[in-house]
Design a protein around this motif. Structure first.
Motif, PDB file in Angstrom:
ATOM      1  N   GLU A 163      24.173 131.348  70.710  1.00 45.56           N
ATOM      2  CA  GLU A 163      24.084 129.888  70.796  1.00 45.56           C
ATOM      3  C   GLU A 163      22.903 129.531  71.696  1.00 45.56           C
ATOM      4  N   LEU A 192      16.454 135.293  72.759  1.00 45.28           N
ATOM      5  CA  LEU A 192      16.451 134.792  71.379  1.00 45.28           C
ATOM      6  C   LEU A 192      15.674 135.741  70.477  1.00 45.28           C
ATOM      7  N   GLN A 204      22.040 123.405  63.670  1.00 45.31           N
ATOM      8  CA  GLN A 204      22.396 122.384  64.652  1.00 45.31           C
ATOM      9  C   GLN A 204      23.884 122.095  64.592  1.00 45.31           C
ATOM     10  N   TYR A 238      22.707 124.576  69.226  1.00 44.18           N
ATOM     11  CA  TYR A 238      22.430 125.285  67.979  1.00 44.18           C
ATOM     12  C   TYR A 238      23.215 126.591  67.949  1.00 44.18           C
ATOM     13  N   ASP A 239      23.717 126.938  66.781  1.00 43.50           N
ATOM     14  CA  ASP A 239      24.181 128.296  66.546  1.00 43.50           C
ATOM     15  C   ASP A 239      23.007 129.124  66.063  1.00 43.50           C
ATOM     16  N   VAL A 240      22.876 130.328  66.566  1.00 46.12           N
ATOM     17  CA  VAL A 240      21.812 131.244  66.130  1.00 46.12           C
ATOM     18  C   VAL A 240      22.398 132.093  65.011  1.00 46.12           C
ATOM     19  N   LEU A 293      18.317 128.648  63.099  1.00 45.95           N
ATOM     20  CA  LEU A 293      19.290 127.955  63.926  1.00 45.95           C
ATOM     21  C   LEU A 293      20.005 126.912  63.085  1.00 45.95           C
ATOM     22  N   ARG A 334      13.673 132.846  64.107  1.00 47.18           N
ATOM     23  CA  ARG A 334      15.138 132.820  64.139  1.00 47.18           C
ATOM     24  C   ARG A 334      15.627 131.555  63.453  1.00 47.18           C
TER      25      ARG A 334
END
Length: 205
Positions: free
Chosen positions: A160, A153, A187, A201-203, A185, A183
């Motif tokens: 993700e 991360l 949801q 979560y999408d990053v 994120l 970062r």
């Protein structure tokens, strides 16, 4: 499209093991509660596990976790990645040195000694090849340990992040996050089951 997914169980106090984890006590004292959901007979939890493992074209893990799963008390015919839900993916281990022996020699192991980005790159190649063979988009899944997921991360390697939030306070052990790079994120989904809340979560940044 192959995505890079961090997928890990975590306690309410942000820990991925209990106290004193090690090769003979992989999840630490009390840490088994983190994975109760993965061994449950609850149909909803079986579905979460099945969906997660079905998308796995390759799996990345750190050396400490490898030593646990390949150790005498580790994976066997009834306990392993996906608990027999689907076909077994390729495994890529981030390590400083290749082990002399592998107990689970029937599994497809690749050992990468040049760092996490190279391990993720190797896993992506394996996942894309598996995708081509199956005609289905498969992902790279970083299953742990916590330092491997957090480092990915921090390095911007994840698309993700999936957290399986277990209803337990361990009070000590291995934290998932210990600072690092901020970062953003987004949801994407939340699913509550009997023994966990599964958050995706999408990053994005």
């Amino acid at each position: 499209m192959t995505r890079i997914v961090g997928d890990i169980s975590v306690s309410l106090d942000g820990l991925v093991t209990g106290p004193d984890p090690g090769p003979d006590n992989g999840l630490g004292t009390g840490g088994e509660a983190l994975h109760t959901w993965a061994f449950s007979d609850d149909p909803a939890e079986r579905r979460v596990l099945r969906e997660a493992t079905a998308r796995s074209g390759a799996v990345v893990l750190g050396r400490r976790l490898f030593d646990v799963v390949d150790g005498p008390g580790g994976w066997d015919d009834t306990r392993g990645y996906g608990a027999g839900e689907v076909a077994t993916p390729a495994f890529v281990v981030v390590t400083s040195s290749v082990p002399e022996r592998v107990r689970l020699s029937h599994l497809d192991w690749t050992f990468v000694t040049t760092g996490l980005p190279d391990a993720v790159r190797a896993a992506r190649e394996r996942a894309e090849a598996a995708s081509a063979d199956s005609g289905t988009d498969l992902d790279v899944v970083l299953m742990g340990g916590g330092a491997t997921v957090a480092s990915a991360l921090d390095a911007g390697l994840l698309d993700e992040l999936v957290l399986h939030l277990a209803p337990v306070v361990l009070g000590g052990g291995t934290p998932l996050f210990t600072g690092g790079v901020p970062r953003a994120l987004v949801q994407r989904s939340v699913r509550a089951t009997s023994n966990a809340v599964h958050v995706t979560y999408d990053v994005v940044g």
